[in-house]
Design a protein around this motif. Structure first.
Motif, PDB file in Angstrom:
ATOM      1  N   VAL A 194       0.002   3.463  -8.966  1.00  0.00           N
ATOM      2  CA  VAL A 194       0.448   4.853  -9.132  1.00  0.00           C
ATOM      3  C   VAL A 194       1.853   4.968  -9.714  1.00  0.00           C
ATOM      4  O   VAL A 194       2.339   6.075  -9.929  1.00  0.00           O
ATOM      5  N   SER A 195       2.512   3.846  -9.979  1.00  0.00           N
ATOM      6  CA  SER A 195       3.878   3.914 -10.506  1.00  0.00           C
ATOM      7  C   SER A 195       3.877   4.194 -12.004  1.00  0.00           C
ATOM      8  O   SER A 195       2.924   3.874 -12.717  1.00  0.00           O
ATOM      9  N   VAL A 242       8.110   5.216  -8.875  1.00  0.00           N
ATOM     10  CA  VAL A 242       7.093   6.014  -8.206  1.00  0.00           C
ATOM     11  C   VAL A 242       7.780   7.189  -7.522  1.00  0.00           C
ATOM     12  O   VAL A 242       8.833   7.033  -6.907  1.00  0.00           O
ATOM     13  N   ARG A 253      -2.451   0.668  -4.116  1.00  0.00           N
ATOM     14  CA  ARG A 253      -1.166  -0.029  -4.191  1.00  0.00           C
ATOM     15  C   ARG A 253      -0.162   0.750  -5.027  1.00  0.00           C
ATOM     16  O   ARG A 253      -0.532   1.537  -5.902  1.00  0.00           O
ATOM     17  N   LEU A 254       1.114   0.486  -4.765  1.00  0.00           N
ATOM     18  CA  LEU A 254       2.166   1.172  -5.534  1.00  0.00           C
ATOM     19  C   LEU A 254       2.047   0.887  -7.021  1.00  0.00           C
ATOM     20  O   LEU A 254       2.338   1.740  -7.861  1.00  0.00           O
ATOM     21  N   VAL A 306      -2.314  10.825  -3.926  1.00  0.00           N
ATOM     22  CA  VAL A 306      -3.269   9.858  -3.391  1.00  0.00           C
ATOM     23  C   VAL A 306      -3.865  10.432  -2.106  1.00  0.00           C
ATOM     24  O   VAL A 306      -3.125  10.751  -1.172  1.00  0.00           O
ATOM     25  N   SER A 366       0.826  -1.198   0.000  1.00  0.00           N
ATOM     26  CA  SER A 366       0.000   0.000   0.000  1.00  0.00           C
ATOM     27  C   SER A 366       0.864   1.252   0.000  1.00  0.00           C
ATOM     28  O   SER A 366       2.008   1.240   0.464  1.00  0.00           O
ATOM     29  N   VAL A 367       0.296   2.322  -0.532  1.00  0.00           N
ATOM     30  CA  VAL A 367       0.989   3.604  -0.519  1.00  0.00           C
ATOM     31  C   VAL A 367       1.278   4.033   0.911  1.00  0.00           C
ATOM     32  O   VAL A 367       2.383   4.475   1.237  1.00  0.00           O
ATOM     33  N   LEU A 421       2.855   9.963  -5.143  1.00  0.00           N
ATOM     34  CA  LEU A 421       2.309   9.441  -3.881  1.00  0.00           C
ATOM     35  C   LEU A 421       1.449  10.489  -3.180  1.00  0.00           C
ATOM     36  O   LEU A 421       0.415  10.169  -2.600  1.00  0.00           O
ATOM     37  N   ARG A 476      -4.850   5.897   1.082  1.00  0.00           N
ATOM     38  CA  ARG A 476      -3.481   5.372   1.008  1.00  0.00           C
ATOM     39  C   ARG A 476      -3.342   3.972   1.575  1.00  0.00           C
ATOM     40  O   ARG A 476      -2.372   3.275   1.279  1.00  0.00           O
TER      41      ARG A 476
END
Length: 398
Positions: free
Chosen positions: A318-319, A297, A314-315, A305, A267-268, A302, A310
């Motif tokens: 957003v990467s 990322v 998940r990463l 978000v 998770s972020v 980040l 957050r």
């Protein structure tokens, strides 16, 4: 030459991809407006506005074609000497030929630099001859005015580009001559860079003098052009120093390993708490569960978000995908990656070997390698240049 990202691809000429930067739209609008409202009506009065605008569009397109011919000449001569041409891009201040490599010797460098201005001057001659032919045949003042403008502008383009200072073609001519005389490529580039900064300063001063003495705000354009020349000349001087300083240094010699990473499935919020707050980087590699690099990322991504989401985002969501990022090999020359890393200030490039993430390189690593070179020391990360994918990253944020 200066890097320039293409906004639109136009096609290919002689196997070379041709594209335009969005700023071409700006110069086209300015050219068409100036031609339709000032130059053409003064040279050929009595026509309807629609006629002036139509002829202005044709003349502006011919001008961009002449710019393309200028850059194509650089590219074809470069390719003749074994330098690969990645693309040609037209933009606000002319065109850029993206060359992948350098000329093999000073003579080739000189001819590559001269090719563009010589084609522009030849184009001026062609348009001047066309102007005379149109006038003699009684074609009328409108086409004669358009052709005469093209002749004058191409002559100005050719002469201006021969001024001795980077990043102009004349600066590259100066660099080639100094290289030829002294046998030192870097010395030639430094001389061209210094000359370019002086030339840019003179253009800035001339622009302000025009504003103060005549009250003509067109001097702002001259000053803006001078500022661009100064900035580009400074960048080329810095690049020349880097090339000499970092000669022989590989990416693997300076990369940070093991790299600090994240996983697509975490998770972020967890990544921020466990990894981001404890490390100085602003960008982090993201791996899948098999340890393969899938993207990068950044802190900026980040931060977009919402706090409430957050824990579930998940990463991997957003990467930035790896195919949109620059990936290096440990054996790559560091100088190839240095300009992009330094331009970004805190940018990071992943280093991949045998399909696995071997390390990361940042602007800090480039600065450290440069400072070590000043001490007469070559960076050495214990043979990192041969690091293979069998060594899994040991500092992974989960």
């Amino acid at each position: 030459m200066v890097a320039m990202r293409q906004s639109a691809r136009l096609g290919q000429l002689a196997g070379i991809p041709i594209g335009v930067h969005w700023s071409v739209l700006v110069i086209m609008l300015l050219l068409v407006q100036g031609l339709a409202q000032l130059i053409l009506p003064r040279g050929a009065p009595g026509h309807a506005p629609a006629v002036y605008w139509g002829v202005a569009v044709v003349v502006a397109v011919l001008f961009l074609t002449a710019l393309l011919a200028h850059e194509l000449a650089h590219s074809l001569v470069a390719r003749h000497y074994g330098v690969r041409v990645r693309s040609i891009t037209l933009w606000l201040l002319g065109g850029v030929s993206q060359l992948d490599g350098e000329a093999p010797h000073a003579r080739a460098d000189l001819l590559i630099a001269l090719a563009g201005p010589l084609v522009s001057l030849a184009g001026a001659g062609v348009f001047a001859a066309a102007t005379a032919a149109a006038s003699a045949s009684g074609a009328g003042p409108l086409p004669v005015t358009g052709l005469a403008w093209l002749a004058v502008v191409n002559a100005i383009l050719g002469v201006f580009n021969l001024l001795p200072g980077a990043p102009l073609d004349g600066g590259r001519v100066l660099a080639a001559v100094v290289w030829w005389m002294r046998g030192d490529r870097a010395a030639g580039r430094r001389a061209a860079g210094r000359a370019g900064m002086v030339l840019g300063g003179l253009l800035i001063a001339a622009g302000f003098a025009e504003i103060l003495l005549s009250g003509n705000l067109s001097g702002l354009w001259l000053s803006a052009l001078g500022w661009f020349v100064v900035a580009a000349a400074h960048a080329e001087t810095t690049d020349a120093v880097l090339r000499k300083t970092l000669a022989g240094v590989r990416v693997g010699d300076v990369m940070t390993t093991p790299p600090t990473c994240g996983y697509t499935s975490e998770s972020v919020g967890g990544f921020v708490a466990a990894v981001v707050r404890h490390h100085p980087h602003r960008t982090f590699p993201v791996l899948d569960l098999d340890g393969r690099l899938v993207g990068l990322v950044s802190l900026a991504r980040l931060a977009k978000v919402p706090s409430a989401d957050r824990g579930r985002v998940r990463l991997g969501d957003v990467s930035t995908p790896v195919d949109r990022t620059g990936v290096l090999d440990p054996a790559d020359p560091l100088i190839g990656a240095a300009p992009a890393l330094q331009a970004g200030g805190h940018r990071l490039a992943p280093v991949v070997s045998d399909g696995r993430l071997a390390g990361i390189v940042t602007s800090h690593d480039v600065a450290r390698a440069t400072e070590l070179a000043g001490l007469g020391v070559t960076p050495d990360r214990g043979g990192a240049a041969t690091t293979s994918g069998s060594q899994a990253p040991a500092d992974l944020g989960r």
